[in-house]
Structure formats: C-alpha cells, structure tokens
Design an enzyme around this catalytic site. Sequence first.
Site, PDB file in Angstrom:
ATOM      1  N   SER A   1      33.555  36.941  37.676  1.00 40.98           N
ATOM      2  CA  SER A   1      33.537  36.848  39.136  1.00 40.98           C
ATOM      3  C   SER A   1      32.540  37.841  39.734  1.00 40.98           C
ATOM      4  O   SER A   1      32.037  38.723  39.049  1.00 40.98           O
ATOM      5  CB  SER A   1      34.926  37.145  39.689  1.00 40.98           C
ATOM      6  OG  SER A   1      35.189  38.529  39.535  1.00 40.98           O
ATOM      7  N   LYS A   2      32.338  37.657  41.027  1.00 38.33           N
ATOM      8  CA  LYS A   2      31.457  38.555  41.767  1.00 38.33           C
ATOM      9  C   LYS A   2      31.966  39.996  41.630  1.00 38.33           C
ATOM     10  O   LYS A   2      31.204  40.926  41.453  1.00 38.33           O
ATOM     11  CB  LYS A   2      31.491  38.119  43.232  1.00 38.33           C
ATOM     12  CG  LYS A   2      30.751  39.006  44.168  1.00 38.33           C
ATOM     13  CD  LYS A   2      30.725  38.422  45.563  1.00 38.33           C
ATOM     14  CE  LYS A   2      32.024  38.655  46.302  1.00 38.33           C
ATOM     15  NZ  LYS A   2      32.074  38.019  47.610  1.00 38.33           N
TER      16      LYS A   2
END
Length: 517
Positions: A265-266
């Site tokens: 994920s970011k």
Amino acid sequence: MDKAVRVRFAPSPTGALHIGGVRTALYNYLFARQHGGQFIIRIEDTDQTRFVPGAEEYILNALEWAGLKADESPAVGGPYAPYRQSDRKEIYRQYAEQLVASGKAYYAFDTEDEIKAMRARLEAAKAKNLSYNALTRRQMKNSFTLSAEEVKARLASDEPYVIRIDMPLKEEIRFEDTIFGWIKVHSSTLDDKVLLKSDGLPTYHLANVVDDYLMKISHVIRGKEWLPSTPLHVLLYQYLGWEKFMPKFAHLPLLLKPSGKGKLSKRDGIKFGFPVFPLEWIDTEENTENPIKIMGFKEEGYLPEALVNFIALMGWNPGTEQELFSLSDLVHIFSLDRVGKNDPIFDIEKGKWFNQQYIKDKNDADLAQIFLESQPKSAFAHLPLSLEQAQKIAALMKARITFAQDIWNDAPYLFEIPTNYDEKVIKKQWNQEAASFIEEFKEELKSYGGEWKADRVHMILEKLLEVKSLKFGKVMPALRVCITGLGGGPDLSAVMEIIGKEESIRRMETALQKIAA
Ligand code: GLU
C-alpha cells in the site's frame, strides 16, 4: 489470435498511480505490442465521490515517463473517443434501459434508509446474506414488485431511482481466466448490483463492460482484485447479447508488502521509506490541511528502463536465469502463460539492483545529464560543472553507484576540498616517508607542463615511486586521503584529472599542512 488485439489500461483517477497499476499497464502494453495490437488508456471516472483533481494528468504523465506509449487515450484521442468515461455519460443509460426493457434489470426506488432497514431486518432474523438480491428484492420498492402504473408515475415525478441487474437466483456463471483457469460462481452468492446510479451515472461495472464492448477490447488484463466482479461482467455480456464479443480475461496477481503479509500500500512506502508511486505525488488524503509530498521512483533516482525491468519480473518470469530485459526485449519474450498465480513480494532491494545495472550501462553523456539534473539544491551551489567534467565523473563513478545522485554524497571530493581526513587512514598510513613522498610528487606535478590527463599523472607517480624504490601501497592511501579525505574510492589519477592540476596541488599542500600539524 482470432481477433485483433486491443487491450486497455483503465485506471480510476482516485489518486497517484500505484506501482501495481504501472505493472498492469506494462503487461497490457507488452501484450499489445507483441501481437501488433493497440494499447488503450481509458480513464474510469464515473465515481464522482472518489475523483481526485490532478490524478488523471498524473497517471498519463507517469505512463509516459515509463515509456508506455498509448495508441489511444484521452490525450491522443483515437477512433473510439472519448476515452474518459465522464465524457461518455450519455452512452451508458441506453444500455441500462435496454436491460430494463428486456427484463434483465429493473428500477429500484428504495431510499438509503429503506435499504438500511432491510439489512437490519435480515440481521435480526440472523440471515447470513444481507444483500439486495433475488430474494430480498421481493420486499423492496422496485419495478419487479410495484405495478407498471406506479413505476411510470414514480418515474414521471422524477423520483430518484437506480437501475439494478436481475441477478438470477440459481445459476452457475462460468468463465475461463487465462491465469486462474476456469472460474465457476453460483449466482446466489452475488447481489443485484447497481448499474446506473441515482445521479444518472453508470457504476464501474456497467461502464466498464459497455466501453470494453464499444472499444472492441479483445483482452482484459487487470489486477486480481477484479476477479470477484468478473462473473457480473460475464452476465452483462450475456444479457446485452454480446457474448460473442466478450473479451478474454487475465487477472494478475497482486504485489505484496515486503513482509509478504497483505497488499502493498501507499502507507508501506511511507513507513519503509521506499517509493510506491512512479512520480512524486502531493497527497492530501492522509491529512487535507497538511499535504505531504511523497517521492516517486523518478525523484528517488530510478531510471524508467530499470523500473520497467524490475516490475516486469513481479509476477511474470521468462523461464530462464536472464534478468535484464529492455522494453523491446520484453515485447518479444513476454507471455501471459508465464504469469504466475502467486502474489509476488515487493522487494525494493531488487529494484535498486536493477537500477545499478542500468546506470552502469548508460553512456557517459546521458548519465552526465541525469547526474547534473540531480544536483542537490543546497549543496555545491557554487559549482558550475562543465558537461565535459560531468561526463568524466559519470564514467568514473557509474560502476560504483545505485543512483546518479549518489555521486554527490559518495564523492564530495569531486566538487570541493575535503574538510576532514579519514582518521583511521592517517593513523595507519600517514608517516614521514609518505609525507615527503607527497611533497616531492606535488613538486613534480608543479613543474609538469604537459596535458593534464589521468594517465600522465599516473606515469609521473609511477616514475617517482620507482626512483624512490617505494611500493604503490606504501604511499597511495596517504595520497588519496590528501586529495579525497577518504580511504577508498575510484582511480585517484582520474579524480585528479577531474579536479584539475591546481586543485590537486592545492589539496596536497593543504593536507601536508593540516595533517602534519
Ligand atoms: N477502473 C478500474 C480500476 O481502477 C479498472 C478495472 C478494470 O481494468 O476493469 O482499477
């Protein structure tokens, strides 16, 4: 291939493009190029609530930077334009209405509260499935339960409604996925998904299927997170009478966090300090007041060709030990058959390794340009480097660095006189013999009037060593420390060529004074 290959990358502009998205785009691109087909970029922006300004531009820029040129896109147009779904609004309604007319979809007038109440009733009755489906819709307000007159009257009075698909109660939906094989899903596990929302816009599912059909898409290559939606899409093809034109599906495994647990994920990027976006992104999602700047692969110093090679191997393997592939190599060798089902782990160290290989292989002129552009704003501001000097630096350093900007950190002596001298080297290697050798060498250089070149400097050095009957290793570390401040580094005469004759002499003089004292 029985059908002309037309593939699309269909991102939603909800933020920066994640590295997994770049990989999806890459696989689509490779597949298109390999089959002499078309690579299309379609922007799927029908969900107004998730729209992020600037995201579309970001996505297009990022793909361009990666070298994935689209044949058709919102930027370049094409025979099936427009390629942005919000510009195609008018198109979708007719298909939703066609489905209603053929009894495969229906109007639903339920308010949000009524749907909530339905769920609450089901929960109270301990029902497992709380969705709006073939069973629960019987208790709801829709064109299957209301009389034709009432439906007409509600529509005429502009009452808000959605159009839902008629998901059959008991049917098996089957399709073959190129990567995951035959998928069979029982329709009782699916719900009556909304196709057209009350704002008149289609949902992703309807718009996606309609556009894939209208744009004559032959293969849908996308992330595995869309696999659960595919039975609905298959059904839509059947309901719309487009079964013959249904594209082939290939769902790609997801990229996992470095721990191997969960999707990359970011936040992982922020947490572990590595890029997950191709380009820099100003993020307001975490904190609207205080946007944060998230560095991309580009700003971190990754070359686009290294990134492409790196991500190509995340999920696909060539079946050989070969690891280095240019984009055009990949076009020849890539195949969906060699995309695995297992989710690959994102390993940034491997990414760095790829960058090293591509930096090493860059020609001096190109690397010099990249290196000059990477000059830190504050450091060495006084330094206008000539292109010629920069090329020499690139040639000298390219086998020793991961990123072009490493040169600034790893070899500050190329740009300024050392401010410190490595104490360990001084303790072990600095002695009277070395100091007087450096003194003499400096004088030799002063009186040398020829061209200032590394090999000449080296020759002068060797000659003096010979005259003095000294071994290279006896004095070299001390000489190096005078010039660079460090105990190790690239060829010293090359460094001296780059910094120039006067600077080399100045450094020796300064060191002799400072270290002796
Ligand atoms: N708009 C979808 C996304 O953002 C596209 C999925 C698809 O390729 O069908 O991922």
